[in-house]
Write a protein that holds these residues in place. Structure first.
Motif, PDB file in Angstrom:
ATOM      1  N   LYS A  85       0.859  -1.178   0.000  1.00 26.13           N
ATOM      2  CA  LYS A  85       0.000   0.000   0.000  1.00 26.13           C
ATOM      3  C   LYS A  85       0.896   1.228   0.000  1.00 26.13           C
ATOM      4  O   LYS A  85       1.706   1.396   0.900  1.00 26.13           O
ATOM      5  N   GLU A  86       0.743   2.061  -1.019  1.00 32.48           N
ATOM      6  CA  GLU A  86       1.550   3.261  -1.153  1.00 32.48           C
ATOM      7  C   GLU A  86       0.701   4.391  -1.709  1.00 32.48           C
ATOM      8  O   GLU A  86      -0.268   4.146  -2.412  1.00 32.48           O
ATOM      9  N   THR A  87       1.114   5.595  -1.414  1.00 39.03           N
ATOM     10  CA  THR A  87       0.553   6.780  -2.049  1.00 39.03           C
ATOM     11  C   THR A  87       1.726   7.534  -2.637  1.00 39.03           C
ATOM     12  O   THR A  87       2.752   7.709  -1.981  1.00 39.03           O
ATOM     13  N   GLY A  88       1.596   7.952  -3.862  1.00 39.50           N
ATOM     14  CA  GLY A  88       2.674   8.704  -4.504  1.00 39.50           C
ATOM     15  C   GLY A  88       2.190   9.357  -5.768  1.00 39.50           C
ATOM     16  O   GLY A  88       1.066   9.141  -6.210  1.00 39.50           O
ATOM     17  N   LYS A  89       3.069  10.170  -6.346  1.00 41.68           N
ATOM     18  CA  LYS A  89       2.709  10.818  -7.608  1.00 41.68           C
ATOM     19  C   LYS A  89       3.305  10.043  -8.767  1.00 41.68           C
ATOM     20  O   LYS A  89       4.334   9.389  -8.636  1.00 41.68           O
TER      21      LYS A  89
END
Length: 131
Positions: A85-89
């Protein structure tokens, strides 16, 4: 083969525009024209962002500059299942699209249909802040 499409962030109006055409000069893409015929200078007024050719779990097209959440079930080298699970651009680098923040070192194409677009770096930069 994927669609080649672009959008641009207009720094002056604070809006995202669909790019209809690009004009090239000595330094590459220098000017873009949106759907309504408005010209934008790519050397200062507009920030050009390319379509990745992928859609998220909700059918939303994923572009450079989008902030995405990745939910993936992968297997490590020993065969153990790992939930990633990751959040990034999304960034374009060395001929591929990547998630710029987090653990990913593989192109986003390795995770087809495991993304959700939650915003973009222009309108919601806080989505990338550490909590």
């Amino acid at each position: 083969m994927r669609d080649i499409k672009f959008r641009a962030w207009d720094k002056f109006t604070g809006t995202m525009v669909n790019v209809a055409t690009l004009d090239f000069g000595a330094i590459g893409a220098e000017c873009a024209v949106d759907d309504s015929g408005i010209n934008g200078d790519l050397t200062g007024e507009w920030i050009l962002e390319q379509y990745t050719g992928m859609k998220d779990v909700n059918g939303v097209e994923i572009y450079e500059g989008d902030v995405v959440k990745l939910y993936a079930e992968i297997h490590d080298t020993f065969g153990f299942e790992i939930t990633k699970k990751e959040t990034g651009k999304i960034v374009f680098y060395a001929g591929s699209f990547f998630i710029s923040k987090g653990i990913s070192d593989e192109p986003i194409y390795a995770y087809e249909n495991d993304f959700e677009v939650v915003g973009n770096i222009h309108e919601q930069p806080e989505l990338l802040e550490e909590k």
